[in-house]
Motif scaffolding. Structure first.
Motif, PDB file in Angstrom:
ATOM      1  N   ARG A 168     -49.723  10.408 -75.571  1.00 22.04           N
ATOM      2  CA  ARG A 168     -49.069  10.073 -76.832  1.00 22.04           C
ATOM      3  C   ARG A 168     -49.432  11.099 -77.890  1.00 22.04           C
ATOM      4  NH1 ARG A 168     -46.158   5.284 -76.935  1.00 22.04           N
ATOM      5  NH2 ARG A 168     -46.703   3.873 -75.264  1.00 22.04           N
ATOM      6  N   GLY A 169     -48.430  11.452 -78.688  1.00 22.74           N
ATOM      7  CA  GLY A 169     -48.662  12.351 -79.812  1.00 22.74           C
ATOM      8  C   GLY A 169     -49.210  11.579 -80.994  1.00 22.74           C
ATOM      9  N   GLN A 170     -49.353  12.258 -82.121  1.00 22.29           N
ATOM     10  CA  GLN A 170     -49.935  11.661 -83.324  1.00 22.29           C
ATOM     11  C   GLN A 170     -49.147  10.457 -83.831  1.00 22.29           C
ATOM     12  OE1 GLN A 170     -50.117  14.969 -86.045  1.00 22.29           O
ATOM     13  NE2 GLN A 170     -51.781  15.956 -84.928  1.00 22.29           N
ATOM     14  N   THR A 171     -47.832  10.451 -83.622  1.00 25.23           N
ATOM     15  CA  THR A 171     -47.018   9.330 -84.094  1.00 25.23           C
ATOM     16  C   THR A 171     -46.796   8.288 -83.001  1.00 25.23           C
ATOM     17  OG1 THR A 171     -44.950  10.453 -83.544  1.00 25.23           O
ATOM     18  CG2 THR A 171     -45.799  10.753 -85.799  1.00 25.23           C
ATOM     19  N   GLY A 172     -47.470   8.450 -81.861  1.00 29.31           N
ATOM     20  CA  GLY A 172     -47.372   7.479 -80.781  1.00 29.31           C
ATOM     21  C   GLY A 172     -46.246   7.714 -79.797  1.00 29.31           C
ATOM     22  N   GLN A 173     -45.506   8.812 -79.953  1.00 30.46           N
ATOM     23  CA  GLN A 173     -44.398   9.085 -79.043  1.00 30.46           C
ATOM     24  C   GLN A 173     -44.906   9.675 -77.726  1.00 30.46           C
ATOM     25  OE1 GLN A 173     -41.280   7.913 -79.688  1.00 30.46           O
ATOM     26  NE2 GLN A 173     -42.459   7.019 -81.355  1.00 30.46           N
ATOM     27  N   LEU A 174     -44.176   9.367 -76.652  1.00 36.03           N
ATOM     28  CA  LEU A 174     -44.597   9.746 -75.304  1.00 36.03           C
ATOM     29  C   LEU A 174     -44.243  11.184 -74.955  1.00 36.03           C
ATOM     30  CD1 LEU A 174     -43.520   6.424 -73.653  1.00 36.03           C
ATOM     31  CD2 LEU A 174     -45.852   7.316 -73.688  1.00 36.03           C
ATOM     32  N   GLU A 175     -45.247  11.893 -74.438  1.00 35.16           N
ATOM     33  CA  GLU A 175     -45.053  13.255 -73.957  1.00 35.16           C
ATOM     34  C   GLU A 175     -45.490  13.332 -72.503  1.00 35.16           C
ATOM     35  OE1 GLU A 175     -47.311  15.145 -77.125  1.00 35.16           O
ATOM     36  OE2 GLU A 175     -49.088  15.197 -75.846  1.00 35.16           O
ATOM     37  N   VAL A 176     -44.659  13.950 -71.660  1.00 34.43           N
ATOM     38  CA  VAL A 176     -44.933  14.030 -70.235  1.00 34.43           C
ATOM     39  C   VAL A 176     -45.873  15.212 -69.966  1.00 34.43           C
ATOM     40  CG1 VAL A 176     -42.877  15.416 -69.639  1.00 34.43           C
ATOM     41  CG2 VAL A 176     -43.919  13.915 -67.926  1.00 34.43           C
ATOM     42  N   GLU A 177     -46.884  14.956 -69.195  1.00 33.06           N
ATOM     43  CA  GLU A 177     -47.867  15.989 -68.873  1.00 33.06           C
ATOM     44  C   GLU A 177     -47.207  17.147 -68.125  1.00 33.06           C
ATOM     45  OE1 GLU A 177     -51.528  15.869 -65.915  1.00 33.06           O
ATOM     46  OE2 GLU A 177     -52.009  14.894 -67.838  1.00 33.06           O
ATOM     47  N   GLY A 178     -47.579  18.367 -68.498  1.00 33.59           N
ATOM     48  CA  GLY A 178     -47.097  19.553 -67.807  1.00 33.59           C
ATOM     49  C   GLY A 178     -45.834  20.170 -68.374  1.00 33.59           C
ATOM     50  N   ALA A 179     -45.246  19.566 -69.397  1.00 34.00           N
ATOM     51  CA  ALA A 179     -44.036  20.137 -69.998  1.00 34.00           C
ATOM     52  C   ALA A 179     -44.366  21.458 -70.695  1.00 34.00           C
ATOM     53  CB  ALA A 179     -43.419  19.157 -70.990  1.00 34.00           C
ATOM     54  N   LEU A 180     -43.350  22.292 -70.875  1.00 34.71           N
ATOM     55  CA  LEU A 180     -43.529  23.565 -71.566  1.00 34.71           C
ATOM     56  C   LEU A 180     -43.881  23.369 -73.033  1.00 34.71           C
ATOM     57  CD1 LEU A 180     -40.469  25.570 -70.193  1.00 34.71           C
ATOM     58  CD2 LEU A 180     -42.858  25.777 -69.505  1.00 34.71           C
ATOM     59  N   ALA A 181     -43.278  22.347 -73.628  1.00 35.50           N
ATOM     60  CA  ALA A 181     -43.536  22.052 -75.040  1.00 35.50           C
ATOM     61  C   ALA A 181     -43.251  20.586 -75.314  1.00 35.50           C
ATOM     62  CB  ALA A 181     -42.664  22.929 -75.939  1.00 35.50           C
ATOM     63  N   HIS A 182     -43.930  20.066 -76.342  1.00 37.11           N
ATOM     64  CA  HIS A 182     -43.688  18.711 -76.843  1.00 37.11           C
ATOM     65  C   HIS A 182     -43.377  18.863 -78.325  1.00 37.11           C
ATOM     66  CE1 HIS A 182     -46.659  18.153 -73.515  1.00 37.11           C
ATOM     67  NE2 HIS A 182     -45.689  17.361 -73.123  1.00 37.11           N
ATOM     68  N   LEU A 183     -42.180  18.460 -78.707  1.00 33.94           N
ATOM     69  CA  LEU A 183     -41.727  18.578 -80.086  1.00 33.94           C
ATOM     70  C   LEU A 183     -41.528  17.168 -80.629  1.00 33.94           C
ATOM     71  CD1 LEU A 183     -39.058  21.242 -79.189  1.00 33.94           C
ATOM     72  CD2 LEU A 183     -41.239  21.719 -80.302  1.00 33.94           C
ATOM     73  N   HIS A 184     -42.440  16.736 -81.463  1.00 35.47           N
ATOM     74  CA  HIS A 184     -42.386  15.391 -82.040  1.00 35.47           C
ATOM     75  C   HIS A 184     -41.693  15.447 -83.389  1.00 35.47           C
ATOM     76  CE1 HIS A 184     -45.314  13.524 -79.229  1.00 35.47           C
ATOM     77  NE2 HIS A 184     -45.763  14.756 -79.147  1.00 35.47           N
ATOM     78  N   GLY A 185     -40.876  14.438 -83.668  1.00 39.30           N
ATOM     79  CA  GLY A 185     -40.212  14.423 -84.958  1.00 39.30           C
ATOM     80  C   GLY A 185     -39.535  13.117 -85.267  1.00 39.30           C
ATOM     81  N   SER A 186     -38.879  13.111 -86.418  1.00 44.14           N
ATOM     82  CA  SER A 186     -38.151  11.941 -86.911  1.00 44.14           C
ATOM     83  C   SER A 186     -36.728  12.333 -87.258  1.00 44.14           C
ATOM     84  CB  SER A 186     -38.822  11.380 -88.166  1.00 44.14           C
ATOM     85  OG  SER A 186     -40.131  10.959 -87.869  1.00 44.14           O
ATOM     86  N   ILE A 187     -35.809  11.432 -86.969  1.00 47.83           N
ATOM     87  CA  ILE A 187     -34.409  11.659 -87.308  1.00 47.83           C
ATOM     88  C   ILE A 187     -34.275  11.615 -88.834  1.00 47.83           C
ATOM     89  CG2 ILE A 187     -32.067  10.732 -87.154  1.00 47.83           C
ATOM     90  CD1 ILE A 187     -32.949   9.546 -84.399  1.00 47.83           C
ATOM     91  N   VAL A 188     -33.695  12.676 -89.399  1.00 49.51           N
ATOM     92  CA  VAL A 188     -33.504  12.722 -90.853  1.00 49.51           C
ATOM     93  C   VAL A 188     -32.045  12.514 -91.236  1.00 49.51           C
ATOM     94  CG1 VAL A 188     -35.572  14.063 -91.361  1.00 49.51           C
ATOM     95  CG2 VAL A 188     -33.435  15.261 -90.820  1.00 49.51           C
ATOM     96  N   SER A 189     -31.126  12.773 -90.299  1.00 47.83           N
ATOM     97  CA  SER A 189     -29.718  12.477 -90.534  1.00 47.83           C
ATOM     98  C   SER A 189     -28.965  12.507 -89.209  1.00 47.83           C
ATOM     99  CB  SER A 189     -29.083  13.458 -91.530  1.00 47.83           C
ATOM    100  OG  SER A 189     -28.981  14.741 -90.970  1.00 47.83           O
TER     101      SER A 189
END
Length: 165
Positions: free
Chosen positions: A106-127
């Protein structure tokens, strides 16, 4: 064949000729947990860091994502084709079972990230807005993790998964 059908088919064939990175978008929150495999993921700007997601309006993730607002974009490596297939619905796994076959953090906001991925981009929908058959979501990023091992990327090209090695 109608002109619309011809243009639709031609458009799909043209887009299949564009190699694209493969991502699994995950969201977890009050509306539930869900994930979907996507290639229609595009950077918009780095100030503030913003990504655009284009998702078919009939996709089951739409109401969940719209309610949760927070998500993680997991950019897959070439060894993660099984994850892409699970979250694309290409296997017989239920939406909940898809999360049981992989290691998640889990990232800082609790969202799930799969181990071994190239990148994890956490965010929120703004529009978001609807364009034709799809919703376009703009996601402002608040946490970014990049895999320091630099494994090859998983691509989708001509309707098949491929490795960028």
């Amino acid at each position: 064949m109608t002109q619309t059908h011809t243009l639709k088919s031609a458009f799909r064939d043209a887009m299949a000729s564009c190699a694209a990175g493969v991502h699994v978008i995950t969201t977890d929150g009050a509306a539930g947990r869900y994930g979907i495999t996507m290639t229609a993921v595009t950077s918009v700007t780095d100030t503030p860091p913003t990504i655009m997601l284009c998702i078919n309006s009939e996709a089951a993730i739409i109401p969940i994502l719209s309610a949760n607002r927070d998500l993680c974009i997991n950019t897959l490596s070439d060894g993660q084709q099984d994850i892409a297939e699970h979250f694309a619905g290409m296997t017989n796994l239920s939406p909940e079972e898809r999360f049981e076959y992989h290691i998640w953090h889990r990232g800082q906001t609790g969202q799930l990230e799969v181990e071994g991925a190239l990148a994890h981009l956490h965010g929120s929908i703004v529009s978001h807005s609807q364009v034709g058959t799809h919703y376009v979501f703009f996601v402002e990023l608040n946490e970014i993790k990049v895999n320091e091992a630099h494994p090859p990327a998983l691509l989708y090209f001509r309707r098949r998964f491929r490795s960028l090695d």
